[in-house]
Every structure is written in structure tokens, then in C-alpha cells.
Design a protein around this motif. Structure first.
Motif, PDB file in Angstrom:
ATOM      1  N   ARG A 182       0.837  -1.206   0.000  1.00 55.22           N
ATOM      2  CA  ARG A 182       0.000   0.000   0.000  1.00 55.22           C
ATOM      3  C   ARG A 182       0.871   1.254   0.000  1.00 55.22           C
ATOM      4  O   ARG A 182       0.582   2.222  -0.692  1.00 55.22           O
ATOM      5  N   ILE A 188       1.157   4.226  -2.926  1.00 57.93           N
ATOM      6  CA  ILE A 188       1.044   5.663  -2.638  1.00 57.93           C
ATOM      7  C   ILE A 188       2.229   6.410  -3.247  1.00 57.93           C
ATOM      8  O   ILE A 188       2.051   7.451  -3.885  1.00 57.93           O
ATOM      9  N   GLN A 214       1.826   6.496  -7.072  1.00 63.48           N
ATOM     10  CA  GLN A 214       0.766   7.386  -7.540  1.00 63.48           C
ATOM     11  C   GLN A 214       1.083   8.856  -7.332  1.00 63.48           C
ATOM     12  O   GLN A 214       0.732   9.690  -8.158  1.00 63.48           O
ATOM     13  N   VAL A 243       1.401  12.906   2.480  1.00 65.53           N
ATOM     14  CA  VAL A 243       0.130  12.227   2.717  1.00 65.53           C
ATOM     15  C   VAL A 243       0.260  11.206   3.849  1.00 65.53           C
ATOM     16  O   VAL A 243      -0.580  11.146   4.751  1.00 65.53           O
ATOM     17  N   ILE A 244       1.314  10.417   3.824  1.00 62.98           N
ATOM     18  CA  ILE A 244       1.517   9.384   4.845  1.00 62.98           C
ATOM     19  C   ILE A 244       1.755  10.023   6.213  1.00 62.98           C
ATOM     20  O   ILE A 244       1.177   9.605   7.217  1.00 62.98           O
ATOM     21  N   ALA A 304      -1.534  11.406   7.499  1.00 63.99           N
ATOM     22  CA  ALA A 304      -2.413  10.324   7.936  1.00 63.99           C
ATOM     23  C   ALA A 304      -1.972   9.787   9.299  1.00 63.99           C
ATOM     24  O   ALA A 304      -2.806   9.553  10.184  1.00 63.99           O
ATOM     25  N   THR A 340     -10.609   4.687   8.490  1.00 64.52           N
ATOM     26  CA  THR A 340     -10.479   5.201   7.123  1.00 64.52           C
ATOM     27  C   THR A 340      -9.025   5.551   6.814  1.00 64.52           C
ATOM     28  O   THR A 340      -8.491   5.174   5.761  1.00 64.52           O
ATOM     29  N   LEU A 341      -8.381   6.244   7.720  1.00 65.24           N
ATOM     30  CA  LEU A 341      -6.984   6.635   7.520  1.00 65.24           C
ATOM     31  C   LEU A 341      -6.053   5.427   7.538  1.00 65.24           C
ATOM     32  O   LEU A 341      -5.144   5.323   6.711  1.00 65.24           O
ATOM     33  N   GLU A 382      -6.712   2.355   6.790  1.00 62.33           N
ATOM     34  CA  GLU A 382      -6.877   1.584   5.546  1.00 62.33           C
ATOM     35  C   GLU A 382      -6.092   2.219   4.412  1.00 62.33           C
ATOM     36  O   GLU A 382      -5.493   1.514   3.601  1.00 62.33           O
ATOM     37  N   GLN A 383      -6.082   3.533   4.364  1.00 63.45           N
ATOM     38  CA  GLN A 383      -5.390   4.237   3.281  1.00 63.45           C
ATOM     39  C   GLN A 383      -3.895   3.976   3.273  1.00 63.45           C
ATOM     40  O   GLN A 383      -3.287   3.935   2.212  1.00 63.45           O
ATOM     41  N   ILE A 384      -3.305   3.796   4.449  1.00 62.82           N
ATOM     42  CA  ILE A 384      -1.858   3.593   4.485  1.00 62.82           C
ATOM     43  C   ILE A 384      -1.464   2.152   4.831  1.00 62.82           C
ATOM     44  O   ILE A 384      -0.310   1.870   5.106  1.00 62.82           O
ATOM     45  N   SER A 405      -3.484  -2.778   8.428  1.00 61.15           N
ATOM     46  CA  SER A 405      -4.606  -3.712   8.510  1.00 61.15           C
ATOM     47  C   SER A 405      -4.885  -4.211   9.932  1.00 61.15           C
ATOM     48  O   SER A 405      -6.050  -4.397  10.304  1.00 61.15           O
TER      49      SER A 405
END
Length: 126
Positions: free
Chosen positions: A19, A23, A26, A35-36, A39, A71-72, A74-76, A79
Motif C-alpha cells: 500500500r 502511494i 501514484q 500524505v503518509i 495520515a 479510514t486513515l 486503511e489508506q496507508i 490492517s
């Protein structure tokens, strides 16, 4: 005579490094790091808010903070943190205060390790 046992909790956090790679791919290095980092900062703030809400018995606030944190996370790719946060939500919903206290303690330990693990991957480059 009763014997006291001491248990050490050494649960490894589950981080999905793929993941993080996505990031970086992208967004590029600078934006991905921003972003990381943002988060992770927000996750830390939500953890503190969950703990404060728990002490004040504000269960709806706890659930809302956990939702935002999930939510955050999951984005980074955190799990394990996502799963434990959901477990805590289930304890709140079931009004099982004993399990809630145990799972909250687990969430705090895991959050600490998970965020450290993401920081350690900060030098990950494609």
C-alpha cells in the motif's frame, strides 16, 4: 499461596508495505511522504481522542473517532490497526465494558507499534 504470572504482549502489527509502494507510485516521493505523515498524525490524534472519550464514557464519540481512524489506517495499509479498531467498535456496541477496556489497551499498544513501523518504512522508495 497464589502465584502471579506476568504476560508480555508482543503482537506484531500487520502493515501492508504494498500500500505504501502504491502511494509513492501514484503521488511521487514528496507528496507521498506528506500524505503518509499527515495520515499518521491524524491517526495519532484519533487514538488520543478515543482514549479521552473512553475515560468520559462517551461511546458515540469513541465510535466516531474509530471510524475516522479506520479510514486513515486503511489508506496507508495498517490492517491490524483497522481490525482492532473494529473489534473495539463491536465491544462498544455490545456494551461489554470489560472487553472494551482490554481491546482499547490492545489498540493503544498496536497503534504505537504500527505508527513506528510506518515511520521505519519512510525511506521506502520505488
Amino acid at each position: 499461596m497464589a502465584q502471579v504470572s506476568r504476560f508480555t504482549c508482543n503482537e506484531a502489527s500487520a502493515l501492508d508495505p504494498a500500500r505504501i509502494v502504491v502511494i509513492y507510485a501514484q503521488l511521487g516521493e514528496v507528496a507521498a511522504e506528506h500524505v503518509i505523515s499527515a495520515a499518521m498524525e491524524d491517526i495519532a490524534q484519533h487514538i488520543v481522542a478515543v482514549e479521552k472519550a473512553a475515560k468520559a464514557h462517551q461511546y458515540a464519540k469513541m465510535v466516531a473517532e474509530l471510524d475516522a481512524m479506520v479510514t486513515l489506517a486503511e489508506q496507508i495499509g495498517l490492517s491490524s490497526l483497522v481490525q482492532v479498531a473494529r473489534d473495539l467498535q463491536a465491544c462498544i456496541e455490545a456494551r461489554d465494558h470489560i472487553a472494551q477496556a482490554a481491546v482499547l489497551a490492545r489498540l493503544m499498544r498496536l497503534a504505537d507499534r504500527s505508527l513506528t513501523e510506518v515511520w521505519d518504512l519512510g525511506d521506502l522508495r520505488l
